[in-house]
Design an enzyme around this catalytic site. Structure first.
Site, PDB file in Angstrom:
ATOM      1  N   GLY A  45       0.651  -1.258  -0.005  1.00 27.78           N
ATOM      2  CA  GLY A  45       0.071  -0.175   0.023  1.00 27.78           C
ATOM      3  C   GLY A  45       0.941   1.189   0.011  1.00 27.78           C
ATOM      4  O   GLY A  45       2.221   1.135  -0.513  1.00 27.78           O
ATOM      5  N   ARG A 340     -14.860  13.344  12.769  1.00 29.14           N
ATOM      6  CA  ARG A 340     -15.400  12.194  12.292  1.00 29.14           C
ATOM      7  C   ARG A 340     -16.361  11.630  13.541  1.00 29.14           C
ATOM      8  O   ARG A 340     -17.145  11.362  13.423  1.00 29.14           O
ATOM      9  CB  ARG A 340     -14.636  11.192  11.603  1.00 29.14           C
ATOM     10  CG  ARG A 340     -14.107  11.909  10.420  1.00 29.14           C
ATOM     11  CD  ARG A 340     -13.007  10.777   9.704  1.00 29.14           C
ATOM     12  NE  ARG A 340     -12.748  11.327   8.485  1.00 29.14           N
ATOM     13  CZ  ARG A 340     -11.976  10.552   7.593  1.00 29.14           C
ATOM     14  NH1 ARG A 340     -11.531   9.540   7.925  1.00 29.14           N
ATOM     15  NH2 ARG A 340     -11.686  11.303   6.225  1.00 29.14           N
ATOM     16  N   GLU A 456      -1.009   2.300   8.289  1.00 30.53           N
ATOM     17  CA  GLU A 456      -2.164   1.910   9.337  1.00 30.53           C
ATOM     18  C   GLU A 456      -1.879   0.712  10.094  1.00 30.53           C
ATOM     19  O   GLU A 456      -2.543   0.710  11.188  1.00 30.53           O
ATOM     20  CB  GLU A 456      -3.603   1.660   8.459  1.00 30.53           C
ATOM     21  CG  GLU A 456      -4.833   1.957   9.116  1.00 30.53           C
ATOM     22  CD  GLU A 456      -6.242   1.647   8.343  1.00 30.53           C
ATOM     23  OE1 GLU A 456      -5.985   1.815   7.304  1.00 30.53           O
ATOM     24  OE2 GLU A 456      -7.054   1.244   8.938  1.00 30.53           O
ATOM     25  N   ARG A 466      -8.547   9.907  13.976  1.00 28.31           N
ATOM     26  CA  ARG A 466      -7.785  10.468  12.895  1.00 28.31           C
ATOM     27  C   ARG A 466      -8.541  11.308  12.012  1.00 28.31           C
ATOM     28  O   ARG A 466      -9.682  11.251  11.843  1.00 28.31           O
ATOM     29  CB  ARG A 466      -7.394   9.128  12.093  1.00 28.31           C
ATOM     30  CG  ARG A 466      -6.733   9.774  10.592  1.00 28.31           C
ATOM     31  CD  ARG A 466      -6.286   8.792  10.090  1.00 28.31           C
ATOM     32  NE  ARG A 466      -7.392   7.887   9.169  1.00 28.31           N
ATOM     33  CZ  ARG A 466      -7.854   8.427   8.175  1.00 28.31           C
ATOM     34  NH1 ARG A 466      -7.516   9.656   7.638  1.00 28.31           N
ATOM     35  NH2 ARG A 466      -8.809   7.648   7.419  1.00 28.31           N
ATOM     36  N   LEU A 472      -3.205   9.005   4.381  1.00 31.61           N
ATOM     37  CA  LEU A 472      -2.216   9.005   3.276  1.00 31.61           C
ATOM     38  C   LEU A 472      -1.236   9.715   3.487  1.00 31.61           C
ATOM     39  O   LEU A 472      -0.016   9.176   3.250  1.00 31.61           O
ATOM     40  CB  LEU A 472      -3.193   9.545   2.241  1.00 31.61           C
ATOM     41  CG  LEU A 472      -4.402   8.965   1.695  1.00 31.61           C
ATOM     42  CD1 LEU A 472      -5.007   9.633   0.364  1.00 31.61           C
ATOM     43  CD2 LEU A 472      -4.381   7.580   1.425  1.00 31.61           C
TER      44      LEU A 472
HETATM   45  C1  LIG Z   1     -12.729   3.966   1.266  1.00 30.70           C
HETATM   46  C2  LIG Z   1     -11.978   4.516   2.017  1.00 30.70           C
HETATM   47  C3  LIG Z   1     -11.333   6.007   1.566  1.00 30.70           C
HETATM   48  C4  LIG Z   1     -10.198   6.592   2.330  1.00 30.70           C
HETATM   49  N1  LIG Z   1      -9.913   8.005   2.042  1.00 30.70           N
HETATM   50  C5  LIG Z   1      -8.865   8.445   2.585  1.00 30.70           C
HETATM   51  C6  LIG Z   1      -8.613   9.584   2.310  1.00 30.70           C
HETATM   52  O1  LIG Z   1      -9.193  10.346   1.465  1.00 30.70           O
HETATM   53  N2  LIG Z   1      -7.592  10.580   2.912  1.00 30.70           N
HETATM   54  C7  LIG Z   1      -6.672   9.383   3.683  1.00 30.70           C
HETATM   55  O2  LIG Z   1      -5.844  10.271   4.256  1.00 30.70           O
HETATM   56  N3  LIG Z   1      -7.094   8.400   4.001  1.00 30.70           N
HETATM   57  C8  LIG Z   1      -8.104   7.592   3.623  1.00 30.70           C
HETATM   58  N4  LIG Z   1      -8.352   6.295   3.828  1.00 30.70           N
HETATM   59  C9  LIG Z   1      -7.598   5.620   4.813  1.00 30.70           C
HETATM   60  C10 LIG Z   1      -6.116   5.142   3.935  1.00 30.70           C
HETATM   61  O3  LIG Z   1      -6.700   4.898   2.654  1.00 30.70           O
HETATM   62  C11 LIG Z   1      -5.478   3.986   4.749  1.00 30.70           C
HETATM   63  O4  LIG Z   1      -5.409   4.089   5.927  1.00 30.70           O
HETATM   64  C12 LIG Z   1      -4.178   3.749   4.061  1.00 30.70           C
HETATM   65  O5  LIG Z   1      -4.208   3.742   2.468  1.00 30.70           O
HETATM   66  C13 LIG Z   1      -3.630   2.614   4.448  1.00 30.70           C
HETATM   67  O6  LIG Z   1      -2.284   2.378   3.642  1.00 30.70           O
HETATM   68  P1  LIG Z   1      -1.219   1.299   4.183  1.00 30.70           P
HETATM   69  O7  LIG Z   1      -0.226   1.369   3.168  1.00 30.70           O
HETATM   70  O8  LIG Z   1      -1.055   1.475   5.599  1.00 30.70           O
HETATM   71  O9  LIG Z   1      -1.819  -0.256   4.056  1.00 30.70           O
HETATM   72  P2  LIG Z   1      -2.915  -0.884   2.494  1.00 30.70           P
HETATM   73  O10 LIG Z   1      -3.030  -0.116   1.542  1.00 30.70           O
HETATM   74  O11 LIG Z   1      -3.992  -1.349   3.242  1.00 30.70           O
HETATM   75  O12 LIG Z   1      -2.038  -1.823   2.320  1.00 30.70           O
HETATM   76  C14 LIG Z   1      -1.699  -3.149   2.936  1.00 30.70           C
HETATM   77  C15 LIG Z   1      -0.807  -4.045   2.072  1.00 30.70           C
HETATM   78  O13 LIG Z   1      -0.321  -5.197   2.877  1.00 30.70           O
HETATM   79  C16 LIG Z   1      -0.544  -6.230   2.220  1.00 30.70           C
HETATM   80  N5  LIG Z   1      -0.767  -7.390   3.165  1.00 30.70           N
HETATM   81  C17 LIG Z   1      -1.564  -7.311   4.432  1.00 30.70           C
HETATM   82  N6  LIG Z   1      -1.326  -8.420   4.942  1.00 30.70           N
HETATM   83  C18 LIG Z   1      -0.433  -9.130   4.398  1.00 30.70           C
HETATM   84  C19 LIG Z   1      -0.076 -10.290   4.642  1.00 30.70           C
HETATM   85  N7  LIG Z   1      -0.309 -11.284   5.635  1.00 30.70           N
HETATM   86  N8  LIG Z   1       0.849 -10.849   3.541  1.00 30.70           N
HETATM   87  C20 LIG Z   1       1.501 -10.336   2.559  1.00 30.70           C
HETATM   88  N9  LIG Z   1       0.806  -8.956   2.234  1.00 30.70           N
HETATM   89  C21 LIG Z   1      -0.143  -8.477   3.135  1.00 30.70           C
HETATM   90  C22 LIG Z   1      -1.563  -5.847   1.317  1.00 30.70           C
HETATM   91  O14 LIG Z   1      -1.793  -6.961   0.259  1.00 30.70           O
HETATM   92  C23 LIG Z   1      -1.490  -4.690   0.819  1.00 30.70           C
HETATM   93  O15 LIG Z   1      -0.535  -4.566  -0.291  1.00 30.70           O
HETATM   94  C24 LIG Z   1      -9.500   5.833   3.123  1.00 30.70           C
HETATM   95  C25 LIG Z   1      -9.856   4.616   3.532  1.00 30.70           C
HETATM   96  C26 LIG Z   1     -10.697   3.968   2.676  1.00 30.70           C
HETATM   97  C27 LIG Z   1     -11.102   2.484   3.427  1.00 30.70           C
END
Ligand SMILES: Cc1cc2nc3c(=O)[nH]c(=O)nc-3n(C[C@H](O)[C@H](O)[C@H](O)COP(=O)(O)OP(=O)(O)OC[C@H]3O[C@@H](n4cnc5c(N)ncnc54)[C@H](O)[C@@H]3O)c2cc1C
Ligand code: SF4
Ligand code: FES
Lengths: 668, 251
Positions: A45, A340, A456, A466, A472
């Site tokens: 992500g 929120r 996250e 938050r 992001l």
């Molecule tokens: C609908 C929606 C809209 C949003 N809009 C906003 C916004 O406008 N602004 C904002 O700031 N935030 C927003 N958020 C929150 C934000 O999108 C997320 O908190 C953020 O993108 C999380 O990013 P991340 O890189 O931590 O994890 P993620 O993007 O969830 O990535 C997780 C990664 O880990 C991998 N993974 C997980 N477990 C395993 C495992 N056991 N083995 C191998 N791979 C694994 C997955 O394949 C993925 O690649 C929104 C959230 C949602 C649900």
């Protein structure tokens, strides 16, 4: 394990200088040594992709894992509204300090000052980096970057790319990762799910992963492991998260000695499309940016609400004076843009009082009529039409609204079959984000040396709530600008460590344990589907650990989860085999972990005898119904251990506030 | 509530090696369900009978991740324009309908199981050059590169591609031109993307050919089925860029 020392490792010095001074005094890893060091990054992500790409650029050998078929499909892709940065391009008084302060206050004073300040500092570099990568942010007519406002703040600091900001930011990070894959510095393991962390002499040295296509169990070693595996909102079954989002990577780390911090801090987002039926698999967010222009209301009278629920009246039939714009009424200073947690609770109160507007009684209106009229008049005026008809105003106004939010309106119409330009949207709060996560110190390192957590998946920056557009920002700050430095604090001591073998007894044992875990769920051969257990768990979580909680309910919820877990292990049915592509098996392992996490969330919520941010305990309320924090007793991070004999044990990190004064959070 | 009675003809295939076939199932659905929720109902039904559920890919269920991939009654992502499978709702069908569901079929996308196909070729096309080479920390201030609103918007239209592969599935030649041209346009329309533009065009086209995707013969089927309305103009632009890069490159 009773003597866990939760040292946040916050550097000394003035708040605004800490990060700069720390960076300047850190141990470095020389380029020739970086080449000999392997790093595993789990997750692609925003946090994982940005970390992996940057570590690759620096010269480390990076192995990147994702259970998705492509790094680009990580849940971050779905983020809609925007990303914050203290650029002050709007000249409206923004600054690093103000972003820091808003985040601390928005989080209801339950996050670490130094981490949040660093986040605010890094925010500015993120925008620069993303622009350089080709992220097509929204622009003004003069060609410069545009901004909008999000909840809980009074400046305009949110950068956006239509309603697809997450998509565009993730594509930027994904392309940076693709570039490193092309140079050979990053090796990407798609469709690989991490099922365990491997520790050697107390340090994280690798993972056990399942190749999801073949079912093969693989051992991967490295000098350290970075988890960027996202949030666990799906413990509630229904949430705005992508279907695959899960807690397993973090949970497996907990089962290997890491701690889960503030697990009960869940964000319930006020503007989602309401639940309409039992078959529903997930909920859809309507971006917070809509609250820039949408007004939230319910009918003043229960009779009108009842008529709307029955379908004999529509929102538009209710006269202006018969509407309760309850956010504007209760919180005049912030109005529809309160944070929120506040907006969600207010919606719940309105519906609990019997004024909800969907057949289920669980929905409020988000109305764009005023905005359409305002924009329509302005647009007509700028076209030289000083005396436009109502129809002209509407048409022009709808066009402006379409430019701003077109894709969201379209999404709404696709799902509900109703036209939100003509009728007000119906919305209700839904689980959206988890502030809790793995406990990490200032280096983003968990209490297991060599095990880091980003995005996250960690708990670090958002306290008990938050602010919009800050996830992001945090994911990319962690990945692009923090971990590339702080990982050196660990790795600089490892430059003499040769490549880690993947066939040591520790690896073989971990592999064996994973195989046994797989066999265990495969061999139950009961009668109930994995999905049905997940649904039931979600109901328990929502009922007893959702928007409002009380001690009695939490105790009951805990017990119910224990029973459900027992039932799962005696009656779940997983079809197919373990040596093949088997999404049901993947889901079974994830639900098994949710069934443990859920219990810890109940215990955490029960321990915290106060209301703060997203954690609302019915017993702790002010006279006017607002959350009542208890700073004397609860200004700490709750970090939970799951002990070897399955006990849930609390460790505390006291939070020290040296730069901001703890105040009652008021948006009135 | 579940008052729609449907017949589903679904492609079942255990693995890439084994031959596939259609199976027929009946399912009861409600018009408020999404198409994938209707398949969830079918799968719960199959699991209840201890049979194997139909494997299909999905994740966001809101039209942005690009995971869902299936051909519904002969059309990738089903009958509605500008809609992914996960955004399709059962109100687009009527009780008594028979719905045929197959995987995306293309040489570049081998079947993995049932409706799931391997689209990793798209990643390799991006890896061959679909990026701007800028290391973290090297960037100038974001506002030092003004970009005209209209140009930025055009780049955005191309960047909206979700990498689903419907364009390939829709194309009689199994060509990946729409996908590749969308990326080339996204980056090539921006000032930041100029430096590497020619090499990018060459490398991405070469990789696309290597992956076994077919030639583009301008049928326009890709544009018609693309859920994100990516315009075929991007292909014309790529062709012009490619010719130009052939003449100017000294490789
Ligand atoms: C609908 C929606 C809209 C949003 N809009 C906003 C916004 O406008 N602004 C904002 O700031 N935030 C927003 N958020 C929150 C934000 O999108 C997320 O908190 C953020 O993108 C999380 O990013 P991340 O890189 O931590 O994890 P993620 O993007 O969830 O990535 C997780 C990664 O880990 C991998 N993974 C997980 N477990 C395993 C495992 N056991 N083995 C191998 N791979 C694994 C997955 O394949 C993925 O690649 C929104 C959230 C949602 C649900
Ligand atoms: S161009 Fe359209 S159809 Fe092709 S991958 Fe992109 S979004 Fe899908
Ligand atoms: S499931 Fe993500 S686009 Fe359909």
């Amino acid at each position: 394990m009773s003597s866990i020392n939760l040292d946040s490792k916050t550097p000394q010095g003035e708040l605004a200088e800490k990060w700069t001074q720390y960076k300047g005094s850190m141990n470095l890893v020389a380029p020739n040594n970086k080449r000999r060091i392997d790093v595993i990054v789990v997750g692609t992500g925003l946090a994982g992709a940005s970390a992996a790409a940057t570590l690759g650029e620096l010269g480390y050998n990076v192995k990147v894992f994702t259970f998705h078929d492509s790094p680009r499909r990580a849940h971050s892709i779905a983020a809609q509204g925007g990303i914050n940065a203290a650029k002050n391009y709007q000249n409206d008084g923004d600054s690093v300090w103000r972003l820091f302060y808003d985040t601390i206050k928005g989080g209801d004073y339950r996050s670490r000052e130094a981490n949040v300040h660093r986040l605010a500092e890094a925010s500015r570099d993120i925008i620069d980096q993303c622009v350089a990568q080709g992220v097509p942010f929204a622009r003004e007519y003069g060609g410069l970057l545009a901004n909008r406002s999000f909840g809980g703040v009074q400046v305009s600091r949110t950068f956006y790319a239509r309603g697809q900001t997450g998509q565009q930011l993730l594509i930027g990070a994904y392309q940076a990762l693709a570039r490193q894959a092309n140079t050979g510095k990053c090796t990407i393991y798609n469709r690989h799910e991490m099922l365990d962390v491997v520790k050697i002499d107390g340090k994280a040295r690798g993972i056990i992963a399942r190749n999801l296509l073949t079912g093969e169990i693989e051992r991967h070693s490295a000098h350290c492991v970075v988890l960027a595996t996202g949030g666990y909102g799906n413990v509630f079954y229904l949430s705005t998260n992508a279907m695959g989002s899960n807690v397993s990577a973090g949970w497996r780390a907990v089962r290997k000695g890491a701690l889960m911090a503030n697990p009960c801090f869940t964000q319930i987002h006020p503007t989602c499309i309401p639940v309409s039926g039992d078959y529903q698999s997930k909920l859809t967010l309507m971006s917070e940016s809509l609250r820039n222009d949408g007004r939230v209301w319910v009918p003043k009278s229960k009779e009108d609400a009842e008529a709307i629920r029955k379908g004999t009246k529509k929102g538009n039939d209710i006269a202006e004076e018969d509407r309760d714009y309850y956010l504007e009424r209760r919180y005049p200073a912030f109005g529809n843009l309160v944070p929120r947690d506040v907006a969600s609770r207010a919606a719940k109160v309105a519906c609990d009082e019997g004024n909800g507007v969907a057949p289920t009684g669980l929905a409020v209106f988000l109305d764009f009529a005023s905005a359409i009229e305002r924009y329509g008049k302005a647009e007509a005026f700028s076209q030289g039409n000083a005396n436009p008809s109502a129809g002209q105003i509407r048409t022009l106004g709808e066009k402006v609204v379409e430019q701003k939010y077109g894709n969201l309106f379209e999404m709404y119409e696709k799902i509900t079959g109703e036209n939100p330009y003509k009728n007000p949207m119906k919305i209700y709060p839904a689980v959206h984000y988890t502030m809790g996560g793995l406990w990490v110190d200032y280096n983003l390192e968990t209490n297991v040396p060599g095990l880091f957590a980003l995005g996250e998946a960690n708990f670090s920056d958002h306290g008990a709530n938050r602010l919009g557009a800050s996830a992001l920002m945090q994911g990319l700050a962690d990945g692009y600008f923090v971990i590339p430095y702080t990982i050196g604090q660990f790795l600089s001591k490892e430059i003499r460590t040769p490549q880690i073998a993947n066939d040591s007894p520790e690896f073989m044992k971990a592999e064996q344990e994973v195989k046994e875990r797989l066999d265990k769920v495969m061999n139950i051969k009961g009668n109930q589907s994995v999905e049905s257990f997940h649904r039931r768990l979600g109901k328990i979580m929502w009922e007893y650990c959702g928007m409002s909680r009380n001690a009695e309910g939490l105790k009951k919820g805990q017990k119910m989860i224990q029973e459900l877990r027992k039932e799962f292990y005696s009656d779940v049915f997983v079809p197919g085999n373990k040596d093949e592509f088997n999404p049901e098996l993947e889901k079974a392992l994830r639900v098994a972990d949710f069934l443990e996490l859920g219990e810890v969330m109940m215990v955490d919520a029960l321990d915290r005898n106060e209301s703060c941010g997203g954690h609302f305990r019915e017993e702790y309320v002010t006279e006017d119904g607002e959350a009542k924090r208890n700073d004397a007793d609860y200004t700490y991070v709750s970090a939970w251990e799951w002990t070897d004999n399955d006990e849930i044990k609390l460790h505390k990190e006291e939070l020290k506030f040296e730069n901001v004064e703890l105040k009652t959070r008021s948006y009135k | 509530m579940n008052d729609m009675k449907l017949q589903l003809k679904i492609w079942r295939q255990r693995s890439a090696e084994e031959k596939g076939h259609f199976e027929t199932y009946s399912v009861q659905a409600s018009e408020h369900m999404s198409f994938l929720e209707m398949l969830d109902v079918l799968n719960e039904q199959l699991i209840g009978k201890k049979e194997e559920p139909v494997v299909f890919e999905h994740d966001c269920r809101e039209g942005i991740c690009g995971a869902c991939s299936m051909v519904i009654n002969g059309q990738p992502h089903g009958p509605n324009g500008g809609t992914t499978t996960c955004q399709l709702h059962m109100r687009s069908f009527k009780s008594g309908d028979t719905i045929t569901i197959e995987p995306f079929r293309a040489v570049g996308f081998p079947v993995i199981k049932d409706l799931a196909v391997d689209r990793s070729a798209f990643d390799r096309i991006i890896q061959s050059g679909g990026y701007i080479s800028v290391n973290t920390g090297q960037a100038p201030d974001g506002n030092s590169i003004p970009i005209e609103k209209g140009e930025a918007s055009k780049a955005f239209d191309a960047a909206a591609c979700i990498g689903c592969g419907a364009c390939v599935a829709a194309c009689p030649n199994g060509s990946a031109m729409l996908f590749t041209s969308a990326k080339v346009s996204h980056l090539g329309l921006l000032p930041q993307g100029q430096v590497e533009h020619e090499a990018r065009v060459q490398n991405m086209v070469a990789q696309m050919d290597k992956e076994g995707f077919g030639m583009c013969s301008n049928t326009g089927a890709c544009e018609a089925e693309c859920p994100k309305d990516i315009s075929i103009e991007n292909i014309a632009r790529l062709n012009r860029n490619y010719m130009a890069s052939m003449f100017s490159s000294d490789k």
